[in-house]
Design an enzyme around this catalytic site. Sequence first.
Site, PDB file in Angstrom:
ATOM      1  N   GLY A   1      21.697 -32.248  33.894  1.00 16.52           N
ATOM      2  CA  GLY A   1      20.674 -32.062  34.901  1.00 16.52           C
ATOM      3  C   GLY A   1      21.048 -30.963  35.874  1.00 16.52           C
ATOM      4  O   GLY A   1      22.214 -30.591  36.010  1.00 16.52           O
ATOM      5  N   CYS A   2      20.053 -30.451  36.592  1.00 17.79           N
ATOM      6  CA  CYS A   2      20.283 -29.322  37.504  1.00 17.79           C
ATOM      7  C   CYS A   2      21.140 -29.735  38.698  1.00 17.79           C
ATOM      8  O   CYS A   2      22.161 -29.104  38.998  1.00 17.79           O
ATOM      9  CB  CYS A   2      18.951 -28.734  37.957  1.00 17.79           C
ATOM     10  N   TYR A   3      20.743 -30.804  39.392  1.00 13.43           N
ATOM     11  CA  TYR A   3      21.565 -31.298  40.497  1.00 13.43           C
ATOM     12  C   TYR A   3      22.951 -31.691  40.005  1.00 13.43           C
ATOM     13  O   TYR A   3      23.960 -31.473  40.673  1.00 13.43           O
ATOM     14  CB  TYR A   3      20.923 -32.534  41.117  1.00 13.43           C
TER      15      TYR A   3
END
Length: 309
Positions: free
Chosen positions: A133-135
Site C-alpha cells: 500500500g501507499c501509506y
Amino acid sequence: MKLRIGLVGARGHTGRELLRLIAARDDLDLVFASSRELAGQPVCDMAPEIANGLLFESLSPGAVADRGADAVILALPNGAAGSFVAAIDAASPKTVIVDLSADYRFDDGWTYGLPEIYGRDALRSAKRIANPGCYATAGQLAIAPLRDRLAVDPHVFGVSGYSGAGTTPSRKNDLEALRDNLMPYALTGHLHEQEMSRQLGLDVRFTPHVAAFFRGIVATVHLSLLDPVTRDVLIALYETAYRDEPLVRVTGETPEIRDGAELPGAVIGGFGLSADGRHVVIVSTLDNLLKGAAVQALQNLCLALGLPE
C-alpha cells in the site's frame, strides 16, 4: 523480444500511471487493457503514449487468463482480484500477477514486493506478487532502518492527497468536503496499519488523513529508541540503509508533500531528535500513485520477469 503485459482496472488514477510507465519501456508490450467503463474506446484517448491502436476491453476473468500474457497487473479495488487470480491460476499458472489491492498482502503464498527493505531475491522467482500500500510504503521506509532499536511501538501520522481515495465518489475525494479541511478517517485498524505491523514485525499505530491536494503522501513517524543516538549517527544509519537504492533519497531537510509528488521514488528526512537522543521523528514523502503504486508495481514486475528495474 518484448514481454506481453495485460492491465486489468485501467480506468483509475493508478491505471493511467501504469499505462504511461509501460509505454516508456522498450521491453514491455501492452497487449490488453481491461475497463468496463471505457470498453471500446481507444487507449490512446486516455494515454497518448500507447500508440499501437489498442482499445479498452471489458474482459471477464476467464478472458484475461486465456490471453496468455507473460504478466498481468491487477489495479482493482480491494476484494475484486480473487476471480481473476483463480482464472489465471487455472489456465495460465506461469503468468506473473502483480496485485495492487490489499487482497493478498496477508497471504504467505504471495511475495510482498518492497525491494528496498525486503530484498529482491524472492521477487526474481515470484509468480504472485502483492504490491504494498501507499501509506504502508512511506511508513515502512521511515521505520525499517531503526526497527531493531525501538523501545515502544512506532506511530505514523499520514496525510494523503484525494487521489488515494480512487475515482468512485466519496467524501474522501469530494473537493467541496475537503476544501479548507483535513479529514481523519479509519482511526484504528486501517489495513495499512495491519500491513506495516505484519511486515515489520512491530505493532505499528497509524492514523490516516486526506486533504484537498490531488497526489502525494507525507508520513510523520514517531520512534522511541532503546539507546540514545546523535543526529549525525541517525542520518548515517539511513544513508547506509538506502545508499544503493536510487528510488530513495535521504536528506537532512524536512520533506514536504511537493517534494514527493510526481517523483518516482521516496524522500526520507526531518530527523528530529529529542534532547535525550531517544525520541526520533522521521518524515517520509512519496507520490501515492507512483512509488506508492504504479512505479512499485513496475519494479516488482520487472524483477519477476528478469528485466532491469
